[in-house]
Scaffold this active site. Structure first.
Site, PDB file in Angstrom:
ATOM      1  N   SER A 135       0.855  -1.191   0.000  1.00 28.37           N
ATOM      2  CA  SER A 135       0.000   0.000   0.000  1.00 28.37           C
ATOM      3  C   SER A 135       0.890   1.238   0.000  1.00 28.37           C
ATOM      4  O   SER A 135       2.107   1.147   0.209  1.00 28.37           O
ATOM      5  CB  SER A 135      -0.874   0.000   1.263  1.00 28.37           C
ATOM      6  OG  SER A 135      -0.025   0.171   2.390  1.00 28.37           O
TER       7      SER A 135
ATOM      8  N   ASP B  49      -1.434  -1.819  -3.574  1.00 24.49           N
ATOM      9  CA  ASP B  49      -2.669  -2.123  -2.850  1.00 24.49           C
ATOM     10  C   ASP B  49      -3.364  -0.808  -2.476  1.00 24.49           C
ATOM     11  O   ASP B  49      -2.727   0.099  -1.912  1.00 24.49           O
ATOM     12  CB  ASP B  49      -2.286  -2.917  -1.589  1.00 24.49           C
ATOM     13  CG  ASP B  49      -3.483  -3.523  -0.887  1.00 24.49           C
ATOM     14  OD1 ASP B  49      -4.530  -3.708  -1.534  1.00 24.49           O
ATOM     15  OD2 ASP B  49      -3.353  -3.822   0.326  1.00 24.49           O
ATOM     16  N   HIS B  50      -4.655  -0.704  -2.785  1.00 21.34           N
ATOM     17  CA  HIS B  50      -5.441   0.491  -2.432  1.00 21.34           C
ATOM     18  C   HIS B  50      -4.818   1.815  -2.873  1.00 21.34           C
ATOM     19  O   HIS B  50      -4.727   2.762  -2.072  1.00 21.34           O
ATOM     20  CB  HIS B  50      -5.706   0.554  -0.917  1.00 21.34           C
ATOM     21  CG  HIS B  50      -6.624  -0.514  -0.428  1.00 21.34           C
ATOM     22  ND1 HIS B  50      -7.986  -0.490  -0.638  1.00 21.34           N
ATOM     23  CD2 HIS B  50      -6.367  -1.670   0.238  1.00 21.34           C
ATOM     24  CE1 HIS B  50      -8.523  -1.568  -0.113  1.00 21.34           C
ATOM     25  NE2 HIS B  50      -7.570  -2.314   0.411  1.00 21.34           N
TER      26      HIS B  50
ATOM     27  N   HIS C  33     -11.245  -5.206   6.944  1.00 19.29           N
ATOM     28  CA  HIS C  33      -9.790  -5.225   7.147  1.00 19.29           C
ATOM     29  C   HIS C  33      -9.499  -5.366   8.638  1.00 19.29           C
ATOM     30  O   HIS C  33     -10.178  -4.748   9.454  1.00 19.29           O
ATOM     31  CB  HIS C  33      -9.161  -3.904   6.671  1.00 19.29           C
ATOM     32  CG  HIS C  33      -9.078  -3.776   5.183  1.00 19.29           C
ATOM     33  ND1 HIS C  33      -9.722  -2.787   4.486  1.00 19.29           N
ATOM     34  CD2 HIS C  33      -8.414  -4.505   4.246  1.00 19.29           C
ATOM     35  CE1 HIS C  33      -9.449  -2.906   3.187  1.00 19.29           C
ATOM     36  NE2 HIS C  33      -8.670  -3.941   3.015  1.00 19.29           N
TER      37      HIS C  33
HETATM   38  P1  13P Z   1      -6.320  -8.015   6.356  1.00 19.15           P
HETATM   39  O1  13P Z   1      -5.251  -7.176   6.982  1.00 19.15           O
HETATM   40  O2  13P Z   1      -7.588  -7.961   7.102  1.00 19.15           O
HETATM   41  O3  13P Z   1      -5.850  -9.388   6.065  1.00 19.15           O
HETATM   42  O4  13P Z   1      -6.649  -7.339   4.932  1.00 19.15           O
HETATM   43  C1  13P Z   1      -5.620  -7.197   4.010  1.00 19.15           C
HETATM   44  C2  13P Z   1      -6.105  -6.516   2.791  1.00 19.15           C
HETATM   45  O5  13P Z   1      -7.254  -6.620   2.412  1.00 19.15           O
HETATM   46  C3  13P Z   1      -5.127  -5.730   2.025  1.00 19.15           C
HETATM   47  O6  13P Z   1      -5.695  -5.116   0.923  1.00 19.15           O
END
Ligand code: 13P
Length: 299
Positions: A56, A91-92, A186
């Site tokens: 991320s 990520d995101h 999450h």
């Molecule tokens: P968790 O930390 O709940 O496993 O989620 C990770 C996630 O979705 C990263 O995009």
């Protein structure tokens, strides 16, 4: 870009298509540092498993920037002789700009997460990222609905269920896979969590017909994971579960006093971080068996 290493990274488009066709999910694991990345890559290679390494914006900042993350992963692919498919995925990504920065640095896949914007804006920005990603042979994930809990960037989603009509619209942009809000959260799942909304997943899959991404993959009971995969989930994101495994093993080492100077050289970070490193390997191995992707990276 001045990269020293010729990148062996692959985009995730084909990996996810294959997973969807064969009813398994590829694991996306967030990388928190060098040890994390190394233990994941080693275990993926040992078990012949394809892997998506996720980072991320905050994780990238922590590790040392986009270029450093790309250089670190590429260098490890070389020095560990990794031959299984490996994707490096933003990520995101919170803005079009951060997706473009990741692509320019050498990430082979990006997520544009416009779920905090009204849908029209989410769609418009996703289109712009798709265009840039396709020019660079990079795969792209978008999001509809929202995922509950706190994301790594501090954004707190209320956990809205995705709308199948929005899913169908989003797919038309040319995205490769789609993150959906279906009651997933999450971080650790709270007591009394009602579970995944499988009806919503079925409806969204029927409208989208591409691989679905299940975020918040830590701590979901195995039978729910299996059912989600049978209904079209082809990528599962995990971070918290590995963090907990790492910390528990490290805590045990310290509780046993193994880090104390009077007990030898156990304070050496290479020794201190070893139990956590092994715990990541063991947890990864268990999860890829659940996801059905174990051994799917052969040849
Ligand atoms: P968790 O930390 O709940 O496993 O989620 C990770 C996630 O979705 C990263 O995009």
């Amino acid at each position: 870009m001045g990269q020293k290493y010729h990148s062996k990274l692959v985009n995730a488009s084909e990996i996810i298509k294959k997973a969807r066709q064969n009813k398994y999910a590829v694991g996306h694991f967030n990388i928190n540092n060098l040890e994390w990345t190394k233990s994941l890559l080693e275990t993926a290679q040992e078990t012949k498993t394809p892997i998506i390494l996720g980072a991320s914006e905050r994780e990238i900042k922590y590790i040392g920037g986009y270029n450093l993350v790309v250089a670190m992963v590429n260098a490890l692919l070389d020095s560990l002789n990794i031959t299984v498919p490996v994707t490096l995925h933003l990520d995101h990504g919170q803005s079009v700009e951060s997706c473009k920065t990741a692509i320019n640095a050498g990430f082979s896949s990006v997520m544009y997460d416009g779920s905090h914007h009204p849908f029209v804006e989410n769609l418009k920005n996703t289109k712009e990222v798709v265009e840039y990603a396709k020019l660079n042979a990079v795969s792209i994930e978008a999001e509809i609905g929202t995922i509950g809990g706190e994301e790594d960037d501090g954004v707190v989603g209320a956990g809205e269920i995705g709308d199948p009509k929005e899913a169908a619209e989003m797919v038309k942009t040319g995205i490769d896979f789609l993150a959906v809000g279906i009651g997933n959260i999450h971080g650790p799942y709270p007591k009394g969590w009602p579970g995944l909304n499988f009806q919503a997943l079925e409806d969204i899959q029927a409208a989208a017909k591409i691989g679905m991404v299940l975020h918040g993959g830590s701590g979901i009971p195995q039978e729910q994971v299996k059912k989600a995969i049978s209904l079209g989930v082809s990528k599962i994101n995990v971070n918290t579960e590995l963090q907990i495994a790492f910390v528990s093993a490290t805590r045990k080492y310290i509780k046993e006093g193994k880090d104390k100077p009077e007990n030898g050289k156990g304070f050496d970070p290479r020794k201190l971080l070893k139990p956590g490193y092994e715990a990541i390997k063991a947890t990864f191995d268990e999860l890829i068996s659940w996801f059905g992707c174990k051994g799917k990276g052969k040849g």
